[in-house]
Write a protein that holds these residues in place. Structure first.
Motif, PDB file in Angstrom:
ATOM      1  N   SER A  76      30.810  69.369   7.688  1.00 19.78           N
ATOM      2  CA  SER A  76      30.778  69.117   9.152  1.00 19.78           C
ATOM      3  C   SER A  76      30.194  67.581   8.872  1.00 19.78           C
ATOM      4  O   SER A  76      30.739  66.863  10.302  1.00 19.78           O
ATOM      5  N   LYS A  77      30.847  66.271   8.075  1.00 19.87           N
ATOM      6  CA  LYS A  77      30.975  65.481   8.325  1.00 19.87           C
ATOM      7  C   LYS A  77      32.656  64.638   8.477  1.00 19.87           C
ATOM      8  O   LYS A  77      33.777  65.284   7.873  1.00 19.87           O
ATOM      9  N   VAL A  78      32.462  63.805   9.565  1.00 19.02           N
ATOM     10  CA  VAL A  78      33.886  63.559  10.285  1.00 19.02           C
ATOM     11  C   VAL A  78      33.766  61.961   9.139  1.00 19.02           C
ATOM     12  O   VAL A  78      33.271  61.253   9.971  1.00 19.02           O
ATOM     13  N   TYR A  79      35.131  61.804   8.431  1.00 16.13           N
ATOM     14  CA  TYR A  79      35.787  60.784   7.617  1.00 16.13           C
ATOM     15  C   TYR A  79      36.612  60.032   8.187  1.00 16.13           C
ATOM     16  O   TYR A  79      38.010  61.052   8.589  1.00 16.13           O
ATOM     17  N   TYR A  80      36.565  59.137   8.755  1.00 13.93           N
ATOM     18  CA  TYR A  80      37.962  58.043   8.706  1.00 13.93           C
ATOM     19  C   TYR A  80      38.309  57.304   7.140  1.00 13.93           C
ATOM     20  O   TYR A  80      37.479  56.632   6.625  1.00 13.93           O
ATOM     21  N   VAL A  81      39.389  57.636   6.593  1.00  7.76           N
ATOM     22  CA  VAL A  81      39.588  57.121   5.404  1.00  7.76           C
ATOM     23  C   VAL A  81      41.090  57.830   5.490  1.00  7.76           C
ATOM     24  O   VAL A  81      41.897  57.994   6.307  1.00  7.76           O
ATOM     25  N   SER A  82      41.626  56.303   4.316  1.00 10.89           N
ATOM     26  CA  SER A  82      43.313  55.910   3.609  1.00 10.89           C
ATOM     27  C   SER A  82      44.264  57.038   3.642  1.00 10.89           C
ATOM     28  O   SER A  82      43.526  58.222   3.193  1.00 10.89           O
ATOM     29  N   HIS A 139      25.448  71.879  14.473  1.00 11.21           N
ATOM     30  CA  HIS A 139      25.537  73.694  14.622  1.00 11.21           C
ATOM     31  C   HIS A 139      25.902  73.934  15.933  1.00 11.21           C
ATOM     32  O   HIS A 139      26.488  75.182  15.756  1.00 11.21           O
ATOM     33  N   GLY A 140      25.917  73.539  16.973  1.00  9.15           N
ATOM     34  CA  GLY A 140      26.799  73.951  18.827  1.00  9.15           C
ATOM     35  C   GLY A 140      27.728  73.233  18.756  1.00  9.15           C
ATOM     36  O   GLY A 140      28.128  73.902  18.875  1.00  9.15           O
ATOM     37  N   GLY A 141      28.386  72.433  17.785  1.00  8.68           N
ATOM     38  CA  GLY A 141      29.662  72.480  17.457  1.00  8.68           C
ATOM     39  C   GLY A 141      30.109  71.220  18.601  1.00  8.68           C
ATOM     40  O   GLY A 141      31.158  70.637  19.151  1.00  8.68           O
ATOM     41  N   ASN A 142      28.850  70.150  19.099  1.00 13.98           N
ATOM     42  CA  ASN A 142      29.064  69.037  19.806  1.00 13.98           C
ATOM     43  C   ASN A 142      28.986  67.791  18.160  1.00 13.98           C
ATOM     44  O   ASN A 142      28.751  67.885  16.994  1.00 13.98           O
ATOM     45  N   PHE A 143      29.557  67.233  18.517  1.00 14.62           N
ATOM     46  CA  PHE A 143      30.065  66.027  18.034  1.00 14.62           C
ATOM     47  C   PHE A 143      29.645  64.436  18.082  1.00 14.62           C
ATOM     48  O   PHE A 143      28.984  63.991  19.118  1.00 14.62           O
ATOM     49  N   HIS A 144      28.549  63.929  17.106  1.00 11.87           N
ATOM     50  CA  HIS A 144      27.904  62.989  17.059  1.00 11.87           C
ATOM     51  C   HIS A 144      28.274  61.885  16.537  1.00 11.87           C
ATOM     52  O   HIS A 144      28.625  62.071  14.984  1.00 11.87           O
ATOM     53  N   LEU A 145      28.423  60.914  16.985  1.00 11.70           N
ATOM     54  CA  LEU A 145      28.169  59.363  15.732  1.00 11.70           C
ATOM     55  C   LEU A 145      27.591  58.885  15.244  1.00 11.70           C
ATOM     56  O   LEU A 145      26.234  59.381  15.414  1.00 11.70           O
ATOM     57  N   THR A 146      27.732  58.521  14.204  1.00  8.76           N
ATOM     58  CA  THR A 146      26.719  58.225  13.136  1.00  8.76           C
ATOM     59  C   THR A 146      26.853  56.422  13.099  1.00  8.76           C
ATOM     60  O   THR A 146      27.759  56.039  13.681  1.00  8.76           O
ATOM     61  N   VAL A 147      26.009  55.976  12.698  1.00 10.58           N
ATOM     62  CA  VAL A 147      25.469  54.665  12.658  1.00 10.58           C
ATOM     63  C   VAL A 147      26.624  54.314  11.178  1.00 10.58           C
ATOM     64  O   VAL A 147      26.975  52.696  11.336  1.00 10.58           O
ATOM     65  N   GLN A 148      27.891  54.466  10.695  1.00  8.95           N
ATOM     66  CA  GLN A 148      28.329  54.279  10.192  1.00  8.95           C
ATOM     67  C   GLN A 148      29.667  53.843  10.343  1.00  8.95           C
ATOM     68  O   GLN A 148      30.250  53.308   9.893  1.00  8.95           O
TER      69      GLN A 148
END
Length: 187
Positions: free
Chosen positions: A50-56, A83-92
């Motif tokens: 459930s976490k989205v990563y920005y990766v090469s 869990h509801g399917g919404n996307f939240h940006l994290t501090v990273q």
């Protein structure tokens, strides 16, 4: 770790577009100089637990040797799906957003600590603000020495900020670098 599907990609891009505007193209087309290849690769978005990563892409290829259950993190975690399917940006995601931000706000040194403790940005603590900010726009918050401190949502337009009282809220807090200390176990 898998690529994002169509709805997930739309949710991620809409949220990032709110902060970067047309600079989203720079994030997607950013060349990657990692790995043994002489030609630069690309960065991509991948989903893991459930976490989205920005990766090469070269790092994604090398990570296929690690079992999914053993893979904890890869690249820069930019957000997560609830869990509801919404996307939240994290501090990273701050490093990615700060270099491509469309709307910026600079804080006076006296109000930096208040923001880093999780409070909203007040008019009295505002040092500078970019033009043409509308309520609801994504804003990246900087110190006066151009160090990215966090991000939030504009509560007032640039024009409204000029004539409001010093205790009025200008930016609604979403994330700041103080979270690395406050939420050490969750990140």
């Amino acid at each position: 770790m898998r690529p994002l599907d169509e709805t997930e990609t739309t949710a991620v891009f809409e949220k990032i577009f709110k902060f970067t505007g047309n600079n989203l193209k720079n994030i997607v087309e950013n060349p990657s100089h990692e790995g043994p290849d002489s030609e630069p690769g690309r960065y991509c978005f991948r989903l893991n637990k459930s976490k989205v990563y920005y990766v090469s892409e070269s790092l994604v290829k090398r990570a296929t040797n690690v079992a999914r259950v053993n893979l904890i993190s890869l690249g820069t975690c930019i957000g997560k799906f609830t869990h509801g399917g919404n996307f939240h940006l994290t501090v990273q995601s701050l490093s990615v957003l700060a270099s491509n931000a469309k709307h910026k706000v600079w804080l006076k040194p006296t109000s930096e600590m208040a923001f880093l403790y999780g409070n909203h940005v007040l008019k009295g603590g505002l040092g500078r603000i970019t033009e043409n900010i509308l309520p609801g726009d994504g804003v990246v918050v900087f110190s006066m020495s151009d160090v990215p401190l966090g991000f939030g949502i504009a509560a007032k337009s640039t024009q409204d900020c000029r004539k409001m009282d010093p205790n009025g809220i200008v930016v609604l807090h979403q994330a700041d670098i103080g979270e690395y200390l406050r939420m050490e176990d969750d990140l």
